[in-house]
Design a protein around this motif. Structure first.
Motif, PDB file in Angstrom:
ATOM      1  N   HIS A   1       0.837  -1.203   0.000  1.00 60.85           N
ATOM      2  CA  HIS A   1       0.000   0.000   0.000  1.00 60.85           C
ATOM      3  C   HIS A   1       0.875   1.257   0.000  1.00 60.85           C
ATOM      4  N   PRO A   2       0.515   2.268  -0.787  1.00 59.03           N
ATOM      5  CA  PRO A   2       1.368   3.467  -0.880  1.00 59.03           C
ATOM      6  C   PRO A   2       1.521   4.238   0.428  1.00 59.03           C
ATOM      7  N   ASP A   3       0.589   4.074   1.358  1.00 57.00           N
ATOM      8  CA  ASP A   3       0.676   4.800   2.622  1.00 57.00           C
ATOM      9  C   ASP A   3       1.377   4.007   3.722  1.00 57.00           C
ATOM     10  N   ALA A   4       1.740   2.767   3.438  1.00 61.20           N
ATOM     11  CA  ALA A   4       2.296   1.907   4.478  1.00 61.20           C
ATOM     12  C   ALA A   4       3.655   2.399   4.968  1.00 61.20           C
ATOM     13  N   ARG A   5       4.482   2.903   4.069  1.00 66.31           N
ATOM     14  CA  ARG A   5       5.828   3.335   4.469  1.00 66.31           C
ATOM     15  C   ARG A   5       5.765   4.486   5.474  1.00 66.31           C
ATOM     16  N   ALA A   6       4.923   5.478   5.193  1.00 66.69           N
ATOM     17  CA  ALA A   6       4.811   6.627   6.098  1.00 66.69           C
ATOM     18  C   ALA A   6       4.221   6.219   7.442  1.00 66.69           C
ATOM     19  N   ALA A   7       3.224   5.329   7.420  1.00 63.74           N
ATOM     20  CA  ALA A   7       2.611   4.870   8.661  1.00 63.74           C
ATOM     21  C   ALA A   7       3.620   4.109   9.515  1.00 63.74           C
ATOM     22  N   THR A   8       4.409   3.269   8.872  1.00 63.40           N
ATOM     23  CA  THR A   8       5.424   2.507   9.599  1.00 63.40           C
ATOM     24  C   THR A   8       6.480   3.442  10.184  1.00 63.40           C
ATOM     25  N   ALA A   9       6.886   4.431   9.417  1.00 64.82           N
ATOM     26  CA  ALA A   9       7.891   5.374   9.905  1.00 64.82           C
ATOM     27  C   ALA A   9       7.379   6.131  11.128  1.00 64.82           C
ATOM     28  N   ALA A  10       6.111   6.537  11.111  1.00 64.88           N
ATOM     29  CA  ALA A  10       5.538   7.241  12.262  1.00 64.88           C
ATOM     30  C   ALA A  10       5.498   6.336  13.489  1.00 64.88           C
ATOM     31  N   ALA A  11       5.132   5.080  13.280  1.00 69.23           N
ATOM     32  CA  ALA A  11       5.083   4.135  14.388  1.00 69.23           C
ATOM     33  C   ALA A  11       6.470   3.885  14.968  1.00 69.23           C
ATOM     34  N   LEU A  12       7.452   3.715  14.115  1.00 70.17           N
ATOM     35  CA  LEU A  12       8.813   3.469  14.587  1.00 70.17           C
ATOM     36  C   LEU A  12       9.365   4.687  15.314  1.00 70.17           C
ATOM     37  N   GLY A  13       8.991   5.878  14.843  1.00 70.60           N
ATOM     38  CA  GLY A  13       9.414   7.088  15.534  1.00 70.60           C
ATOM     39  C   GLY A  13       8.890   7.134  16.961  1.00 70.60           C
ATOM     40  N   TRP A  14       7.637   6.732  17.133  1.00 71.46           N
ATOM     41  CA  TRP A  14       7.076   6.695  18.491  1.00 71.46           C
ATOM     42  C   TRP A  14       7.751   5.607  19.317  1.00 71.46           C
ATOM     43  N   LEU A  15       7.972   4.441  18.726  1.00 73.16           N
ATOM     44  CA  LEU A  15       8.565   3.327  19.464  1.00 73.16           C
ATOM     45  C   LEU A  15       9.965   3.654  19.965  1.00 73.16           C
ATOM     46  N   ARG A  16      10.718   4.443  19.231  1.00 71.33           N
ATOM     47  CA  ARG A  16      12.091   4.764  19.652  1.00 71.33           C
ATOM     48  C   ARG A  16      12.108   5.488  20.998  1.00 71.33           C
ATOM     49  N   GLY A  17      11.084   6.259  21.271  1.00 72.12           N
ATOM     50  CA  GLY A  17      11.038   6.987  22.534  1.00 72.12           C
ATOM     51  C   GLY A  17      10.156   6.356  23.587  1.00 72.12           C
ATOM     52  N   ALA A  18       9.572   5.200  23.277  1.00 76.30           N
ATOM     53  CA  ALA A  18       8.623   4.568  24.199  1.00 76.30           C
ATOM     54  C   ALA A  18       9.340   3.695  25.218  1.00 76.30           C
ATOM     55  N   ALA A  19       8.792   3.659  26.421  1.00 79.50           N
ATOM     56  CA  ALA A  19       9.351   2.813  27.486  1.00 79.50           C
ATOM     57  C   ALA A  19       8.423   1.630  27.729  1.00 79.50           C
TER      58      ALA A  19
END
Length: 300
Positions: free
Chosen positions: A60-78
């Protein structure tokens, strides 16, 4: 008892009464105009990591951006720390989603408990799918366990059944048994909602998408599941556990039952059955059923 002791007891009782009154005021302030309650779940690593893993590499064309946003949140999550198993699970899922290195440790003593064995199975399955080594895992044993569970799936709750079938599909795909993986994907698709999700639960939905992409990647169910996850991601990049006005209202009604003077009970009784469904919530809403000038009880 001395007078000093009585005074201390009275003071403690008074503080408890004020604390209860303040808690009741807070609960009533959150009640909706239709009499229901529904709370906004906090974001957790579990839901967001699984959804991100499921969308990684999706066409899906929107999957890359959605994954990037999720990974950005995960990097700072405890990871959660309320239980050692929760810490172990979320630490591992975060590492898997972020493409970390090292073995996924399945040797935590808590995973031997029947109630937590499914979490260990989930971790081992996802690690196997991601081609990460595990400490304490055994792919052959996992495969045998899932095949045994396959024959007993009808005894499980529907979402647990979907998670079992999803693990089965992923493990069979790992062993290149495409026919078994395809059959599991077919069964999973049979439980999919019209919206594309699985029981409104990001954990079940994320696992199902991983399995559908492994067992039937070109199927309609995989496409619809992808679209659902993309549409349900929140602006901060997360997915949240299911919000349920039925669940939350039932719990609150049990709290207030027996206190017929509470203004919550008449409101609850007006809550129509047609509105008893999952509903979106918005932060910062006013206090339904209470005047904006209502003053909370003094803090204890």
């Amino acid at each position: 008892m001395t007078s000093a002791g009585l005074a201390t007891t009275a003071l403690t009782s008074e503080r408890v009464d004020r604390a209860v009154a303040l808690a009741a005021w807070q609960a009533l302030s959150a009640q909706h105009d239709n009499g229901s309650w529904v709370s906004d779940p906090d974001p957790r690593i579990t839901e967001t990591a699984l959804a991100a893993l499921a969308l990684t590499g999706a066409a899906h064309p929107d999957a890359r951006a959605a994954t990037a946003a999720a990974l950005g949140w995960l990097r700072g999550a405890a990871p959660q720390r309320h239980h050692p198993a929760a810490l172990a699970v979320e630490t591992a899922l975060r590492s898997l989603a972020l493409g970390g290195e090292g073995r996924i440790d399945l040797r935590h003593p808590s995973f031997a408990q029947p109630a937590l064995a499914s979490r260990a199975r989930l971790l081992e399955t996802v690690a196997l799918h991601a081609r990460r080594e595990t400490a304490g895992g055994d792919a052959i044993r996992l495969r045998a366990s899932l095949r045994a569970g396959w024959s007993r799936a009808d005894r499980l709750k529907r979402w647990t059944r979907v998670e079992l079938w999803s693990a089965h599909a992923l493990v069979e795909a790992h062993f290149a048994d495409r026919e078994r993986a395809r059959e599991a994907a077919r069964r999973i698709a049979g439980e999919q909602s019209a919206a594309g999700d699985f029981f409104g639960n990001p954990v079940s939905t994320g696992l199902a998408l991983l399995a559908l992409r492994a067992g039937d990647p070109e199927g309609t169910a995989a496409r619809r599941c992808t679209e659902y996850l993309l549409s349900s991601q929140l602006p901060d990049g997360t997915w949240r556990f299911t919000s349920s006005d039925v669940w939350d209202t039932t719990l609150m009604t049990r709290v207030f039952r027996g206190n017929r003077s509470s203004t919550a009970m008449p409101c609850h009784e007006r809550w129509p059955s047609s509105s008893r469904r999952r509903i979106p919530t918005a932060a910062g809403r006013s206090a339904p059923g209470w005047s904006p000038t209502t003053t909370p009880p003094a803090r204890p």
